[in-house]
Design a protein around this motif. Structure first.
Motif, PDB file in Angstrom:
ATOM      1  N   PHE A  37      21.923  14.563   1.321  1.00  0.00           N
ATOM      2  CA  PHE A  37      22.324  15.864   1.348  1.00  0.00           C
ATOM      3  C   PHE A  37      21.769  16.716   0.137  1.00  0.00           C
ATOM      4  O   PHE A  37      21.365  17.985  -0.102  1.00  0.00           O
ATOM      5  CB  PHE A  37      23.831  16.028   1.426  1.00  0.00           C
ATOM      6  CG  PHE A  37      24.371  15.945   2.691  1.00  0.00           C
ATOM      7  CD1 PHE A  37      24.238  17.072   3.455  1.00  0.00           C
ATOM      8  CD2 PHE A  37      25.200  14.904   2.984  1.00  0.00           C
ATOM      9  CE1 PHE A  37      24.535  17.054   4.952  1.00  0.00           C
ATOM     10  CE2 PHE A  37      25.576  15.075   4.369  1.00  0.00           C
ATOM     11  CZ  PHE A  37      25.576  15.603   5.217  1.00  0.00           C
ATOM     12  N   TYR A  67      30.972  11.882   4.194  1.00  0.00           N
ATOM     13  CA  TYR A  67      29.651  11.951   4.789  1.00  0.00           C
ATOM     14  C   TYR A  67      28.637  11.203   4.117  1.00  0.00           C
ATOM     15  O   TYR A  67      28.312  11.618   2.990  1.00  0.00           O
ATOM     16  CB  TYR A  67      29.201  13.416   5.225  1.00  0.00           C
ATOM     17  CG  TYR A  67      30.070  14.037   6.008  1.00  0.00           C
ATOM     18  CD1 TYR A  67      31.372  13.764   6.705  1.00  0.00           C
ATOM     19  CD2 TYR A  67      29.764  15.369   6.265  1.00  0.00           C
ATOM     20  CE1 TYR A  67      31.998  14.483   7.527  1.00  0.00           C
ATOM     21  CE2 TYR A  67      30.553  16.204   7.118  1.00  0.00           C
ATOM     22  CZ  TYR A  67      31.821  15.744   7.719  1.00  0.00           C
ATOM     23  OH  TYR A  67      32.336  16.660   8.435  1.00  0.00           O
ATOM     24  N   GLU A 116      25.112  10.772   5.118  1.00  0.00           N
ATOM     25  CA  GLU A 116      23.887  11.350   5.117  1.00  0.00           C
ATOM     26  C   GLU A 116      23.680  12.365   6.127  1.00  0.00           C
ATOM     27  O   GLU A 116      24.542  12.498   6.860  1.00  0.00           O
ATOM     28  CB  GLU A 116      22.746  10.078   5.484  1.00  0.00           C
ATOM     29  CG  GLU A 116      22.918   9.466   6.831  1.00  0.00           C
ATOM     30  CD  GLU A 116      22.085   8.742   7.496  1.00  0.00           C
ATOM     31  OE1 GLU A 116      21.018   8.466   6.722  1.00  0.00           O
ATOM     32  OE2 GLU A 116      22.295   8.277   8.371  1.00  0.00           O
ATOM     33  N   THR A 168      22.901  14.552   9.449  1.00  0.00           N
ATOM     34  CA  THR A 168      22.784  14.255  10.702  1.00  0.00           C
ATOM     35  C   THR A 168      21.162  14.529  11.180  1.00  0.00           C
ATOM     36  O   THR A 168      20.752  15.656  10.477  1.00  0.00           O
ATOM     37  CB  THR A 168      23.525  14.486  11.718  1.00  0.00           C
ATOM     38  OG1 THR A 168      23.541  15.934  11.849  1.00  0.00           O
ATOM     39  CG2 THR A 168      24.984  14.431  11.353  1.00  0.00           C
ATOM     40  N   GLN A 222      21.062  18.322  11.062  1.00  0.00           N
ATOM     41  CA  GLN A 222      21.223  18.974   9.478  1.00  0.00           C
ATOM     42  C   GLN A 222      19.832  18.751   8.830  1.00  0.00           C
ATOM     43  O   GLN A 222      19.600  19.793   8.049  1.00  0.00           O
ATOM     44  CB  GLN A 222      22.305  18.361   9.026  1.00  0.00           C
ATOM     45  CG  GLN A 222      23.659  18.419   9.395  1.00  0.00           C
ATOM     46  CD  GLN A 222      24.736  17.537   9.403  1.00  0.00           C
ATOM     47  OE1 GLN A 222      24.680  16.721   8.592  1.00  0.00           O
ATOM     48  NE2 GLN A 222      26.074  17.772   9.890  1.00  0.00           N
ATOM     49  N   THR A 252      27.700  19.473  21.012  1.00  0.00           N
ATOM     50  CA  THR A 252      28.627  19.133  20.155  1.00  0.00           C
ATOM     51  C   THR A 252      28.587  17.778  19.673  1.00  0.00           C
ATOM     52  O   THR A 252      28.337  16.914  20.807  1.00  0.00           O
ATOM     53  CB  THR A 252      29.934  19.520  20.875  1.00  0.00           C
ATOM     54  OG1 THR A 252      30.279  20.732  21.077  1.00  0.00           O
ATOM     55  CG2 THR A 252      31.208  18.877  20.049  1.00  0.00           C
ATOM     56  N   GLY A 253      28.893  17.239  18.569  1.00  0.00           N
ATOM     57  CA  GLY A 253      28.609  15.886  18.338  1.00  0.00           C
ATOM     58  C   GLY A 253      27.574  15.581  17.268  1.00  0.00           C
ATOM     59  O   GLY A 253      27.306  14.475  16.918  1.00  0.00           O
ATOM     60  N   THR A 254      26.502  16.781  17.429  1.00  0.00           N
ATOM     61  CA  THR A 254      25.505  16.230  16.393  1.00  0.00           C
ATOM     62  C   THR A 254      25.695  16.642  14.913  1.00  0.00           C
ATOM     63  O   THR A 254      24.690  16.528  14.214  1.00  0.00           O
ATOM     64  CB  THR A 254      24.251  17.185  16.985  1.00  0.00           C
ATOM     65  OG1 THR A 254      24.857  18.668  17.119  1.00  0.00           O
ATOM     66  CG2 THR A 254      23.954  16.979  18.500  1.00  0.00           C
ATOM     67  N   GLY A 255      26.854  17.096  14.688  1.00  0.00           N
ATOM     68  CA  GLY A 255      26.857  17.794  13.288  1.00  0.00           C
ATOM     69  C   GLY A 255      26.175  19.146  13.196  1.00  0.00           C
ATOM     70  O   GLY A 255      26.009  19.618  12.011  1.00  0.00           O
ATOM     71  N   LYS A 256      26.331  20.050  14.286  1.00  0.00           N
ATOM     72  CA  LYS A 256      25.712  21.211  14.124  1.00  0.00           C
ATOM     73  C   LYS A 256      26.468  22.504  13.209  1.00  0.00           C
ATOM     74  O   LYS A 256      26.004  23.286  12.866  1.00  0.00           O
ATOM     75  CB  LYS A 256      25.284  21.879  15.619  1.00  0.00           C
ATOM     76  CG  LYS A 256      26.597  22.147  16.245  1.00  0.00           C
ATOM     77  CD  LYS A 256      26.262  22.467  17.749  1.00  0.00           C
ATOM     78  CE  LYS A 256      27.425  22.613  18.771  1.00  0.00           C
ATOM     79  NZ  LYS A 256      28.335  23.712  18.502  1.00  0.00           N
ATOM     80  N   THR A 257      27.797  22.184  13.295  1.00  0.00           N
ATOM     81  CA  THR A 257      28.464  22.981  12.615  1.00  0.00           C
ATOM     82  C   THR A 257      28.171  22.961  11.088  1.00  0.00           C
ATOM     83  O   THR A 257      28.009  23.977  10.338  1.00  0.00           O
ATOM     84  CB  THR A 257      30.138  22.704  12.724  1.00  0.00           C
ATOM     85  OG1 THR A 257      30.311  22.526  14.091  1.00  0.00           O
ATOM     86  CG2 THR A 257      30.982  23.897  12.279  1.00  0.00           C
ATOM     87  N   ARG A 266      31.782   7.457  11.802  1.00  0.00           N
ATOM     88  CA  ARG A 266      31.074   8.528  11.195  1.00  0.00           C
ATOM     89  C   ARG A 266      31.075   8.872   9.665  1.00  0.00           C
ATOM     90  O   ARG A 266      30.224   9.018   8.917  1.00  0.00           O
ATOM     91  CB  ARG A 266      31.613  10.124  11.986  1.00  0.00           C
ATOM     92  CG  ARG A 266      30.766  10.262  13.231  1.00  0.00           C
ATOM     93  CD  ARG A 266      31.299  12.091  13.173  1.00  0.00           C
ATOM     94  NE  ARG A 266      30.785  12.063  14.625  1.00  0.00           N
ATOM     95  CZ  ARG A 266      31.336  12.578  15.439  1.00  0.00           C
ATOM     96  NH1 ARG A 266      32.792  12.873  15.375  1.00  0.00           N
ATOM     97  NH2 ARG A 266      30.954  12.993  16.721  1.00  0.00           N
TER      98      ARG A 266
HETATM   99  P1  AMP Z   1      30.007  18.818  15.337  1.00  0.00           P
HETATM  100  O1  AMP Z   1      28.613  18.663  16.199  1.00  0.00           O
HETATM  101  O2  AMP Z   1      29.482  19.988  14.397  1.00  0.00           O
HETATM  102  O3  AMP Z   1      31.028  19.410  16.241  1.00  0.00           O
HETATM  103  O4  AMP Z   1      30.294  17.662  14.309  1.00  0.00           O
HETATM  104  C1  AMP Z   1      30.728  16.524  15.009  1.00  0.00           C
HETATM  105  C2  AMP Z   1      31.563  15.777  14.132  1.00  0.00           C
HETATM  106  O5  AMP Z   1      30.794  14.961  12.896  1.00  0.00           O
HETATM  107  C3  AMP Z   1      32.569  16.346  13.201  1.00  0.00           C
HETATM  108  O6  AMP Z   1      33.883  15.706  13.206  1.00  0.00           O
HETATM  109  C4  AMP Z   1      31.956  16.470  11.720  1.00  0.00           C
HETATM  110  O7  AMP Z   1      33.108  16.243  10.881  1.00  0.00           O
HETATM  111  C5  AMP Z   1      31.335  15.182  11.652  1.00  0.00           C
HETATM  112  N1  AMP Z   1      30.119  15.261  10.952  1.00  0.00           N
HETATM  113  C6  AMP Z   1      29.238  16.240  10.769  1.00  0.00           C
HETATM  114  N2  AMP Z   1      28.199  16.137   9.965  1.00  0.00           N
HETATM  115  C7  AMP Z   1      28.377  14.912   9.698  1.00  0.00           C
HETATM  116  C8  AMP Z   1      27.725  13.796   8.584  1.00  0.00           C
HETATM  117  N3  AMP Z   1      26.581  14.109   8.007  1.00  0.00           N
HETATM  118  N4  AMP Z   1      28.155  12.640   8.489  1.00  0.00           N
HETATM  119  C9  AMP Z   1      29.275  12.102   9.123  1.00  0.00           C
HETATM  120  N5  AMP Z   1      30.130  13.072   9.868  1.00  0.00           N
HETATM  121  C10 AMP Z   1      29.536  14.210  10.112  1.00  0.00           C
END
Ligand code: AMP
Length: 570
Positions: free
Chosen positions: A6, A24, A26, A28, A31, A50-55, A255
């Motif tokens: 990061f 976290y 590293e 994703t 990101q 969803t699940g890719t860490g897009k938020t 994760r």
């Molecule tokens: P999202 O795709 O934004 O719904 O995120 C999916 C999940 O991944 C959420 O539970 C986040 O808290 C987690 N997350 C997001 N970025 C990372 C990261 N770099 N490392 C580990 N977990 C992460």
């Protein structure tokens, strides 16, 4: 340069600290790709589910900007999300990531009293996360002022369109300053989304997490299965799955560091020889864990991707993905750790229903199907343990060591007969082989009925299907043999019309077989079936009907191609 941490992404140290506090390790892939251009202020269109860490991919740059002093009286950022659940989830995530910089985040959505939202807006908010309907309400009331807005994010844009929010989105975008950053994330990219992006974005960076082409030969020979579970059921589901598989040597991917620590503690308490491995551990601790795994004094490694990188253990038999990996490629890397040198390997993935799209992306990349099945029940587990019980009994029989019980058994046999006593002894042994009396994990549907809009329908009444089109006069006689009245589909369901019925010898099992064989639905996910002389009607989940129609149109039912469409009378 590979941006692997990061800090490499040039995020402010307060944010990097928060992320490391969250465990976290590293960024994703999304990101890694999205954060640098977003920090530069570029528009961006990202295809990510969803699940890719897009938020975090869109939230961190927003927060970075905020921390740099870009903070006025009115919101500097607006995130639009399709449902109140997602709005709340995103607002919580942004609040978490923005904890050290004191970001003021507000979720606004319908179905919630408006007064607290009005008060919060009056006090001052930096980032508003809202559903389009409620955001339009606030704009109309004048309670939400977006004149100083710097960034707008459309999250799950395809869902927002599917839910009929296109007009609200246009209205909101029209109310924003022209000089702004426009960020759009969508799991799919239908033409209407691409069109909107072209209209509202400038020179946008395009990113796509899912890459289409599979690397030939990269996917090893591994049996791949998946289980859909709700997040809060995951620890119990994992325990049940491990109890069922009894993997000789497995790695469970998590994760975050916290997840690793919690799961390894929980599994140790269950009697597993589980060891944690994550980036927060010293080299010495890691070496110790690796040695335990190599010399087989540990059977389970609970690890993050980072910690498991480069790890080389020959005898691994199972890979368990406690979450769907953040990118399809990392799935391929993970499962590449088993099934080596021609050995059989097993990959098991736990997915939340919302993450199904990620599973589909993985299936496309690997070219193999991940068979979804319910988490084994206690009864399944007991059945699978029968062999353990049988072997234990045979061992005792072979050893001939019955000391201490002879007299008691003689008395029991005299009273009940030898067969009954043997049955009772076996039942007792079998019960002991079974795990603690735990509840079964609730089964979840592959795609829960699409959420409804959280605001009262105004001009967007649901479409009614015209009865025009294919002639209804398929012959009075046929009509009469049909159900007396065509009932509409239940809430969350849609009716599928199949142009073949009793006259073509179609039976319910033919329809279930065709649907379950051609689409991802299982028999259990198919609703009521009505078969008339000439046609059949099948209830399927509303969110799946298009996929089912597409799948059935390219297949045959009872050896014939039949007309397949949405039932217009329903
Ligand atoms: P999202 O795709 O934004 O719904 O995120 C999916 C999940 O991944 C959420 O539970 C986040 O808290 C987690 N997350 C997001 N970025 C990372 C990261 N770099 N490392 C580990 N977990 C992460």
């Amino acid at each position: 340069m590979e941006l692997s941490t990061f800090a490499d992404l040039a995020l402010r140290s307060e944010l990097v600290d928060v992320l490391s506090g969250l465990g976290y390790e590293e960024p994703t892939p999304i990101q890694r790709e999205a954060i640098p251009p977003l920090l530069e202020g570029r528009d961006l269109i990202g295809q990510a589910a969803t699940g890719t860490g897009k938020t975090a991919a869109f939230a961190l740059p927003l927060l970075n900007r905020l921390a740099e002093g870009d903070r006025g009286k009115t919101p500097s950022a607006l995130v639009l999300a399709p449902t109140r659940e997602l709005a709340v989830q995103v607002a919580e995530a942004v609040t978490r990531y923005g904890a050290t910089i004191g970001a003021r985040v507000l979720a606004v959505y319908g179905g919630q009293p408006i007064t607290p939202q009005l008060k919060a807006l009056q006090k001052g908010v930096d980032i508003v996360v809202g559903t389009p309907g409620r955001v339009v309400d606030h704009l109309n009331r004048g309670s939400l002022k977006l004149t100083d807005l710097k960034v707008v994010v459309l999250d799950e844009a395809d869902e927002m369109f599917d839910m009929g929010f296109a007009d609200e989105i246009e209205a909101i975008l029209a109310a924003l300053p022209l000089e702004r950053q426009t960020v759009l994330f969508s799991a799919t990219m239908p033409p209407k989304i691409a069109r909107m992006a072209r209209k509202h974005q400038k020179n946008a960076v395009q990113i796509q997490v899912e890459r289409e082409k599979a690397v030939a030969g990269e996917a090893p020979k591994v049996t791949q299965t998946g289980h859909l579970v709700m997040r809060h059921d995951k620890p119990a589901a994992l325990a049940r799955i491990l109890d069922m598989h009894q993997p000789p040597s497995a790695i469970v991917f998590c994760r975050t560091r916290e997840e690793v620590d919690e799961l390894s503690e929980g599994l140790k308490a269950r009697g597993y020889r589980a060891e944690p491995l994550h980036g927060g551990m010293s080299q010495e601790q890691r070496d110790r864990v690796m040695n335990r795994l190599r010399n087989q004094t540990a059977d389970l490694l609970i690890a993050t991707d980072v910690a498991a990188r480069g790890l080389d253990v020959d005898h691994l038999t199972h890979v368990v993905n406690y979450n769907v990996p953040p990118a399809p490629e990392s799935y391929v890397h993970r499962i590449g750790r088993v099934g080596r040198a021609g050995r059989e390997g097993v990959a098991i993935t736990l997915a939340e229903p919302r993450e199904r799209r990620m599973l589909e992306a993985i299936e496309r990349l690997t070219g193999t199907k991940i068979a979804l099945s319910p988490v084994p029940t206690r009864a399944d587990l007991l059945a699978s343990r029968l062999e353990v019980t049988r072997t234990a009994l045979v061992d005792v029989l072979d050893s001939g060591q019955f000391e201490g019980v002879q007299a008691m058994v003689d008395t029991l046999v005299a009273a009940h007969g030898a067969d009954k006593v043997a049955l009772a002894a076996a039942a007792l042994a079998h019960r002991a082989a079974a795990p603690a009396d735990e509840a079964d994990i609730p089964e979840v549907s592959a795609r829960p009925p699409r959420p409804v809009r959280d605001d009262a329908p105004r001009t967007y009444a649901p479409k009614t299907y015209a009865t025009a089109g294919e002639p209804r006069s398929r012959g009075g006689a046929h009509q009469r043999t049909g159900p007396p009245e065509r009932k509409p589909a239940r809430e969350g369901w849609a009716k599928l019309y199949v142009g073949a019925g009793r006259a073509a010898n179609v039976r319910p099992q033919d329809l279930v077989g065709a649907i379950a064989g051609e689409s991802h639905l299982t028999g259990k996910q198919i609703g009521s079936i009505e078969i008339t002389e000439r046609f059949s009607l099948v209830e399927v989940p509303e969110g799946d009907i298009d996929e089912v129609i597409k799948a059935l149109r390219s297949s045959v039912i009872k050896g014939r191609k039949a007309i397949i469409r949405r039932d217009r009378d329903a």
